[in-house]
Scaffold this motif. Structure first.
Motif, PDB file in Angstrom:
ATOM      1  N   CYS A  16     199.762  12.116  71.097  1.00 41.56           N
ATOM      2  CA  CYS A  16     200.544  10.928  71.431  1.00 41.56           C
ATOM      3  C   CYS A  16     201.968  11.356  71.771  1.00 41.56           C
ATOM      4  N   GLU A  27     194.544  10.888  77.331  1.00 40.37           N
ATOM      5  CA  GLU A  27     195.281   9.716  76.854  1.00 40.37           C
ATOM      6  C   GLU A  27     196.735  10.108  76.641  1.00 40.37           C
ATOM      7  N   LYS A  28     197.616   9.111  76.629  1.00 39.67           N
ATOM      8  CA  LYS A  28     199.037   9.392  76.437  1.00 39.67           C
ATOM      9  C   LYS A  28     199.547   8.883  75.092  1.00 39.67           C
ATOM     10  N   TYR A  29     198.973   7.803  74.620  1.00 42.34           N
ATOM     11  CA  TYR A  29     199.461   7.189  73.388  1.00 42.34           C
ATOM     12  C   TYR A  29     198.296   6.902  72.457  1.00 42.34           C
ATOM     13  N   CYS A  30     198.584   6.815  71.148  1.00 43.77           N
ATOM     14  CA  CYS A  30     197.537   6.564  70.165  1.00 43.77           C
ATOM     15  C   CYS A  30     197.310   5.069  69.994  1.00 43.77           C
ATOM     16  N   SER A  31     198.306   4.251  70.361  1.00 40.04           N
ATOM     17  CA  SER A  31     198.170   2.809  70.146  1.00 40.04           C
ATOM     18  C   SER A  31     199.068   2.034  71.104  1.00 40.04           C
ATOM     19  N   GLU A  32     198.873   0.723  71.114  1.00 40.79           N
ATOM     20  CA  GLU A  32     199.703  -0.157  71.941  1.00 40.79           C
ATOM     21  C   GLU A  32     201.165  -0.082  71.506  1.00 40.79           C
ATOM     22  N   CYS A  34     202.797   2.534  70.318  1.00 38.92           N
ATOM     23  CA  CYS A  34     203.418   3.726  70.892  1.00 38.92           C
ATOM     24  C   CYS A  34     203.602   3.563  72.399  1.00 38.92           C
ATOM     25  N   LYS A  35     202.666   2.888  73.055  1.00 35.54           N
ATOM     26  CA  LYS A  35     202.783   2.645  74.493  1.00 35.54           C
ATOM     27  C   LYS A  35     204.040   1.814  74.777  1.00 35.54           C
ATOM     28  N   THR A  36     204.228   0.765  73.978  1.00 33.42           N
ATOM     29  CA  THR A  36     205.404  -0.097  74.133  1.00 33.42           C
ATOM     30  C   THR A  36     206.677   0.708  73.910  1.00 33.42           C
ATOM     31  N   TYR A  38     207.091   3.912  74.255  1.00 34.66           N
ATOM     32  CA  TYR A  38     207.256   4.854  75.359  1.00 34.66           C
ATOM     33  C   TYR A  38     207.870   4.156  76.564  1.00 34.66           C
ATOM     34  N   GLU A  39     207.337   2.964  76.882  1.00 39.81           N
ATOM     35  CA  GLU A  39     207.843   2.225  78.045  1.00 39.81           C
ATOM     36  C   GLU A  39     209.291   1.789  77.828  1.00 39.81           C
TER      37      GLU A  39
END
Ligand SMILES: [Zn+2]
Length: 75
Positions: A16, A27-32, A34-36, A38-39
């Motif tokens: 992640c 994959e880039k992130y482990c969860s939503e 972490c995605k948020t 990252y963005e």
């Protein structure tokens, strides 16, 4: 546990980009969450870049103004 045995145990995988958890390869992130995060980081980086562009432009304008002023005062 050495890195090699870790690879053997888990197979090819990614981490992640935010928290470093092992995640499926590609994959880039482990969860939503972490995605948020990252963005959000990306958005902040873009804003920082815009601010630095603004300062460079302001410095340019300042240089031109200084040049014009010294030219006008020199007359
Ligand atoms: Zn994560």
């Amino acid at each position: 546990m050495s890195k090699k045995s870790y690879e053997e145990r888990w197979g090819p995988h990614s981490h992640c980009v935010i928290c470093g958890n092992a995640i499926p390869e590609g994959e880039k992130y482990c969860s939503e969450i972490c995605k948020t995060k990252y963005e959000e980081n990306l958005k902040n980086a873009r804003r920082q870049q815009k601010i630095s562009y603004f300062f460079i432009a302001a410095m340019g304008v300042l240089l031109v103004v200084m040049f014009l002023l010294s030219f006008l005062l020199g007359q």
